[in-house]
Design a protein around this motif. Structure first.
Motif, PDB file in Angstrom:
ATOM      1  N   ASP A   1      15.282  43.265 -83.642  1.00  0.00           N
ATOM      2  CA  ASP A   1      14.401  43.907 -82.655  1.00  0.00           C
ATOM      3  C   ASP A   1      12.922  42.973 -82.697  1.00  0.00           C
ATOM      4  OD1 ASP A   1      13.561  44.233 -85.384  1.00  0.00           O
ATOM      5  OD2 ASP A   1      13.130  46.279 -85.069  1.00  0.00           O
ATOM      6  N   SER A   2      13.067  41.822 -83.422  1.00  0.00           N
ATOM      7  CA  SER A   2      11.819  40.802 -83.516  1.00  0.00           C
ATOM      8  C   SER A   2      11.539  40.268 -82.010  1.00  0.00           C
ATOM      9  CB  SER A   2      11.931  39.610 -84.433  1.00  0.00           C
ATOM     10  OG  SER A   2      11.121  38.701 -84.429  1.00  0.00           O
ATOM     11  N   ASN A   3      10.266  40.079 -81.728  1.00  0.00           N
ATOM     12  CA  ASN A   3       9.950  39.433 -80.437  1.00  0.00           C
ATOM     13  C   ASN A   3       9.846  37.870 -80.707  1.00  0.00           C
ATOM     14  OD1 ASN A   3       7.826  38.967 -82.100  1.00  0.00           O
ATOM     15  ND2 ASN A   3       6.208  40.145 -80.740  1.00  0.00           N
ATOM     16  N   GLY A   4      10.162  37.354 -81.857  1.00  0.00           N
ATOM     17  CA  GLY A   4      10.347  35.742 -82.037  1.00  0.00           C
ATOM     18  C   GLY A   4       9.251  35.262 -82.190  1.00  0.00           C
ATOM     19  N   GLN A   5       7.759  35.952 -82.245  1.00  0.00           N
ATOM     20  CA  GLN A   5       6.693  35.331 -82.331  1.00  0.00           C
ATOM     21  C   GLN A   5       5.896  35.585 -83.729  1.00  0.00           C
ATOM     22  OE1 GLN A   5       5.302  33.479 -79.681  1.00  0.00           O
ATOM     23  NE2 GLN A   5       7.099  33.836 -78.972  1.00  0.00           N
ATOM     24  N   PRO A   6       5.840  34.564 -84.651  1.00  0.00           N
ATOM     25  CA  PRO A   6       5.436  34.829 -85.948  1.00  0.00           C
ATOM     26  C   PRO A   6       4.181  35.077 -86.125  1.00  0.00           C
ATOM     27  CG  PRO A   6       5.707  32.539 -85.434  1.00  0.00           C
ATOM     28  CD  PRO A   6       6.266  33.259 -84.143  1.00  0.00           C
ATOM     29  N   LEU A   7       3.575  36.139 -86.983  1.00  0.00           N
ATOM     30  CA  LEU A   7       2.340  36.469 -86.976  1.00  0.00           C
ATOM     31  C   LEU A   7       1.609  35.175 -87.469  1.00  0.00           C
ATOM     32  CD1 LEU A   7       0.199  38.993 -87.756  1.00  0.00           C
ATOM     33  CD2 LEU A   7       1.044  38.760 -90.179  1.00  0.00           C
ATOM     34  N   MET A   8       0.363  34.902 -86.978  1.00  0.00           N
ATOM     35  CA  MET A   8      -0.372  33.854 -87.347  1.00  0.00           C
ATOM     36  C   MET A   8      -1.335  33.976 -88.584  1.00  0.00           C
ATOM     37  SD  MET A   8       1.063  31.617 -85.604  1.00  0.00           S
ATOM     38  CE  MET A   8      -0.005  30.064 -85.733  1.00  0.00           C
ATOM     39  N   HIS A   9      -1.672  33.266 -89.419  1.00  0.00           N
ATOM     40  CA  HIS A   9      -2.587  33.217 -90.497  1.00  0.00           C
ATOM     41  C   HIS A   9      -3.787  32.424 -90.458  1.00  0.00           C
ATOM     42  CE1 HIS A   9      -0.015  36.201 -92.742  1.00  0.00           C
ATOM     43  NE2 HIS A   9       1.134  35.408 -92.476  1.00  0.00           N
ATOM     44  N   HIS A  10      -4.955  32.765 -90.584  1.00  0.00           N
ATOM     45  CA  HIS A  10      -6.043  31.820 -90.459  1.00  0.00           C
ATOM     46  C   HIS A  10      -6.093  30.948 -92.068  1.00  0.00           C
ATOM     47  CE1 HIS A  10      -9.742  30.082 -89.261  1.00  0.00           C
ATOM     48  NE2 HIS A  10     -10.288  30.528 -90.597  1.00  0.00           N
TER      49      HIS A  10
ATOM     50  N   THR B   1      -0.673  15.073 -84.085  1.00  0.00           N
ATOM     51  CA  THR B   1       0.263  15.005 -82.782  1.00  0.00           C
ATOM     52  C   THR B   1      -0.676  15.607 -81.768  1.00  0.00           C
ATOM     53  OG1 THR B   1       1.352  17.062 -83.438  1.00  0.00           O
ATOM     54  CG2 THR B   1       2.371  15.234 -84.243  1.00  0.00           C
ATOM     55  N   GLY B   2      -1.402  16.724 -81.903  1.00  0.00           N
ATOM     56  CA  GLY B   2      -1.889  17.404 -80.858  1.00  0.00           C
ATOM     57  C   GLY B   2      -0.922  18.600 -80.384  1.00  0.00           C
ATOM     58  N   GLY B   3      -0.156  18.797 -80.807  1.00  0.00           N
ATOM     59  CA  GLY B   3       1.095  19.408 -80.294  1.00  0.00           C
ATOM     60  C   GLY B   3       0.845  20.941 -81.056  1.00  0.00           C
ATOM     61  N   VAL B   4       1.821  21.820 -80.800  1.00  0.00           N
ATOM     62  CA  VAL B   4       2.228  22.994 -81.381  1.00  0.00           C
ATOM     63  C   VAL B   4       2.784  22.998 -82.768  1.00  0.00           C
ATOM     64  CG1 VAL B   4       2.116  24.545 -79.108  1.00  0.00           C
ATOM     65  CG2 VAL B   4       4.158  23.501 -80.350  1.00  0.00           C
ATOM     66  N   PHE B   5       2.890  23.999 -83.443  1.00  0.00           N
ATOM     67  CA  PHE B   5       3.387  23.760 -85.152  1.00  0.00           C
ATOM     68  C   PHE B   5       4.973  23.545 -84.906  1.00  0.00           C
ATOM     69  CE2 PHE B   5       4.666  25.034 -89.093  1.00  0.00           C
ATOM     70  CZ  PHE B   5       3.923  24.477 -90.011  1.00  0.00           C
ATOM     71  N   PHE B   6       5.552  24.527 -84.172  1.00  0.00           N
ATOM     72  CA  PHE B   6       7.107  24.336 -83.950  1.00  0.00           C
ATOM     73  C   PHE B   6       7.038  23.723 -82.853  1.00  0.00           C
ATOM     74  CE2 PHE B   6       6.910  28.240 -86.515  1.00  0.00           C
ATOM     75  CZ  PHE B   6       7.139  27.674 -87.538  1.00  0.00           C
ATOM     76  N   SER B   7       8.016  22.617 -82.761  1.00  0.00           N
ATOM     77  CA  SER B   7       8.348  21.876 -81.610  1.00  0.00           C
ATOM     78  C   SER B   7       9.769  21.222 -81.657  1.00  0.00           C
ATOM     79  CB  SER B   7       7.352  20.913 -81.251  1.00  0.00           C
ATOM     80  OG  SER B   7       7.621  19.867 -80.168  1.00  0.00           O
ATOM     81  N   GLU B   8      10.566  20.978 -80.593  1.00  0.00           N
ATOM     82  CA  GLU B   8      11.643  20.215 -80.903  1.00  0.00           C
ATOM     83  C   GLU B   8      11.447  18.748 -80.691  1.00  0.00           C
ATOM     84  OE1 GLU B   8      14.545  21.926 -78.167  1.00  0.00           O
ATOM     85  OE2 GLU B   8      14.636  23.950 -79.030  1.00  0.00           O
ATOM     86  N   ARG B   9      10.556  18.331 -80.281  1.00  0.00           N
ATOM     87  CA  ARG B   9      10.085  16.879 -80.093  1.00  0.00           C
ATOM     88  C   ARG B   9       9.681  16.371 -81.368  1.00  0.00           C
ATOM     89  NH1 ARG B   9       5.542  16.378 -75.745  1.00  0.00           N
ATOM     90  NH2 ARG B   9       6.063  14.390 -76.192  1.00  0.00           N
ATOM     91  N   SER B  10       9.809  14.984 -81.646  1.00  0.00           N
ATOM     92  CA  SER B  10       9.694  14.539 -82.738  1.00  0.00           C
ATOM     93  C   SER B  10       8.176  14.190 -82.963  1.00  0.00           C
ATOM     94  CB  SER B  10      10.421  13.142 -82.916  1.00  0.00           C
ATOM     95  OG  SER B  10       9.861  12.116 -82.197  1.00  0.00           O
TER      96      SER B  10
ATOM     97  N   PRO C   1       1.862  29.876 -88.837  1.00  0.00           N
ATOM     98  CA  PRO C   1       2.770  31.191 -89.000  1.00  0.00           C
ATOM     99  C   PRO C   1       3.390  31.486 -89.920  1.00  0.00           C
ATOM    100  CG  PRO C   1       3.823  28.834 -88.267  1.00  0.00           C
ATOM    101  CD  PRO C   1       2.330  28.444 -88.583  1.00  0.00           C
ATOM    102  N   ASP C   2       3.439  32.898 -89.939  1.00  0.00           N
ATOM    103  CA  ASP C   2       4.140  33.513 -91.237  1.00  0.00           C
ATOM    104  C   ASP C   2       5.623  33.155 -91.021  1.00  0.00           C
ATOM    105  OD1 ASP C   2       3.434  36.339 -92.949  1.00  0.00           O
ATOM    106  OD2 ASP C   2       5.484  36.033 -92.497  1.00  0.00           O
ATOM    107  N   ARG C   3       6.189  33.104 -92.381  1.00  0.00           N
ATOM    108  CA  ARG C   3       7.482  32.583 -92.654  1.00  0.00           C
ATOM    109  C   ARG C   3       8.667  33.946 -92.538  1.00  0.00           C
ATOM    110  NH1 ARG C   3       7.887  27.221 -91.616  1.00  0.00           N
ATOM    111  NH2 ARG C   3       5.766  26.374 -91.907  1.00  0.00           N
TER     112      ARG C   3
END
Length: 485
Positions: A326-335, A246-255, A311-313
């Motif tokens: 108190d989460s910032n809503g940004q998941p930890l990223m794993h390589h 898709t060329g997009g981000v991992f989490f997206s509301e678009r199909s 993204p970490d789950r």
């Protein structure tokens, strides 16, 4: 030389241009007559169709009118059209009852380079798809795995594959380069291909864990793949490709279809997906000295590695729980990400040798890490029975089961959400699906496939927002009609 090649190409197209197009090839898991790639590998028609077996050029609805198909084939040109119509009805459970339609039309053009250009063992492939209808899975069921590979959840016309393949060393090595769909070759169980549920094709585990569902129908990615046959009966399949169709981000509301609506968006910015598989052909009759006919089988071991960031789950970038206030809503990223799998396709009953009557078993098991994956374990297994229906030697019956289990951190995220008082979450469960299907050729190139599926713990036990209760187990009836032209 170039002018001579061009004149032959134009002449080949004009040769059949004033004749009616040939029509539907058989779309079944029964054994149709098949052609082969220049490399000697069976050529699927269309290679685009999910959960579909190779199609033969001699089993079409219109056959070879006025020699049209034969004339094009003599010049190395093959144009194939396949139309799929599906109707699904939710009889009980799920999010809502009712009927839903989806369909697809797939056009594939193959050019053998030997007649036109003098390049032996070369093949050019281009295909396009037109999708229509709605998604019964999304609108009425809510399951993790879609009811059908054609249940794409969108309506558009798009490019699918565009590649060139070349064989070397008496076709012991076959290479494809271009926009490829690896799920037509990697992770494939031939017997599971009978079933309609998408989990039996490109499984739910890689679909849930990779960008855009991974490079699978109806999407393709730039890449290269090689098939190596060092010695019979061993075949090695390797591929390196873009990991994000898709060329997009991992989490997206678009199909995924909206993110790449034409199939021509090729982004190389996310990561590289490397896949490898070893296939071994076996004859169980030889191994067991069985008195019956041949008992062919294929055993596979493979895996992939994706170099992208995932993204970490459970945890955010500050080390806090994602479900906490108190989460910032940004998941930890794993390589990086990986998966390993094993597949067994084995005929265990073939009483009459060359007769099509036979019974086979299949099993596919896959596993991956739990940190960055919503699903970490999946299994599909079942039986297929060829020619056991009286007077219907080409019919195939199948009974299959599959399950998709969440990763460890996805389970813990669900528990964290419950402990934090979330009112739209229920305890997570493992989804199972059972499918009973019957594939019946009714005319040259026309195959009808009635289907029944039962989904247990729909969506892993999701909440139905309209009722305020857990979505009930779904009983779904379907009908697939495939016509090959």
């Amino acid at each position: 030389m170039k002018r001579d090649v061009l004149s032959r190409l134009i002449g080949a197209v004009l040769l059949g241009g004033f004749l009616p197009m040939a029509a539907p090839a058989q779309a079944a898991d029964n054994p149709p007559v098949t052609d082969v790639l220049p490399s000697g590998v069976p050529l699927p028609f269309p290679s685009t169709a999910p959960d579909s077996t190779p199609q033969g050029w001699d089993t079409t609805l219109l056959g070879d009118p006025a020699g049209f198909r034969s004339r094009l084939k003599a010049h190395g040109i093959r144009l194939h059209l396949q139309d799929v119509e599906e109707l699904w009805g939710v009889a009980s459970g799920g999010m809502s009852r009712g009927a839903t339609y989806d369909g697809a039309t797939i056009v594939t053009l193959n050019i053998d380079t030997a007649p036109l250009f003098g390049w032996h063992d070369g093949l050019f492939n281009i295909s396009a798809i037109q999708l229509r209808g709605r998604s019964a899975t999304e609108d009425r069921v809510g399951a993790i795995n879609t009811l059908s590979g054609y249940d794409a959840g969108g309506r558009n016309t798009r490019l699918f594959e565009l590649w060139y393949g070349q064989g070397f060393w008496n076709n012991r090595l076959d290479i494809r380069l271009g926009a490829i769909d690896p799920d037509t070759e990697f992770l494939v169980s031939d017997n599971a291909s009978l079933f309609l549920n998408a989990d039996f094709g490109w499984p739910g585990v890689p679909s849930a864990n990779l960008y855009g569902g991974g490079p699978s129908w109806p999407l393709s990615v730039p890449g290269i793949r090689a098939r190596i046959i060092p010695t019979y009966p061993v075949s090695i399949l390797v591929g390196v490709m873009d990991d994000n169709p898709t060329g997009g981000v991992f989490f997206s509301e678009r199909s995924v279809l909206d993110m790449n609506p034409t199939g021509t968006r090729f982004s190389l910015s996310t990561g590289v997906l490397a896949m490898a598989e070893v296939d071994v052909s076996v004859d169980a009759a030889v191994l067991s000295d069985a008195p019956s006919g041949a008992l062919p089988g294929v055993w596979k071991l493979g895996g992939f590695y994706d170099s992208g960031a995932f993204p970490d789950r459970r945890y955010d970038t500050q080390g806090h729980l994602l479900a906490a206030s108190d989460s910032n809503g940004q998941p930890l990223m794993h390589h990086g990400n990986w998966m390993i799998y094993g597949i067994v396709d084995q005929t265990f009953w073939n009483p009459d040798g060359d007769d099509p009557k036979a019974a086979s078993v299949f099993a596919r098991i896959m596993g991956t890490g739990g940190k960055q994956n919503s699903l970490s374990f999946g299994v599909q297994a079942g039986f297929t029975f060829h020619g056991i229906v009286p007077w219907r030697s080409d019919d195939v019956l199948g009974l299959g089961w599959g399950m998709s289990s969440a990763g460890s951190r996805a389970w813990n995220f669900n528990r964290d959400s419950l402990e934090s008082g979330a009112d739209d979450v229920l305890p997570l469960r493992t989804e199972h699906h059972i499918e009973l299907t019957w594939q019946a050729p009714v005319w040259n190139g026309v195959v009808v496939q009635p289907d029944f599926q039962y989904i247990h713990h729909v969506g892993g036990g999701i909440l139905n927002a309209s009722t305020g209760r857990r979505v009930g187990d779904a009983a779904v009836f379907g009908l697939n009609v495939t016509t090959s032209f």
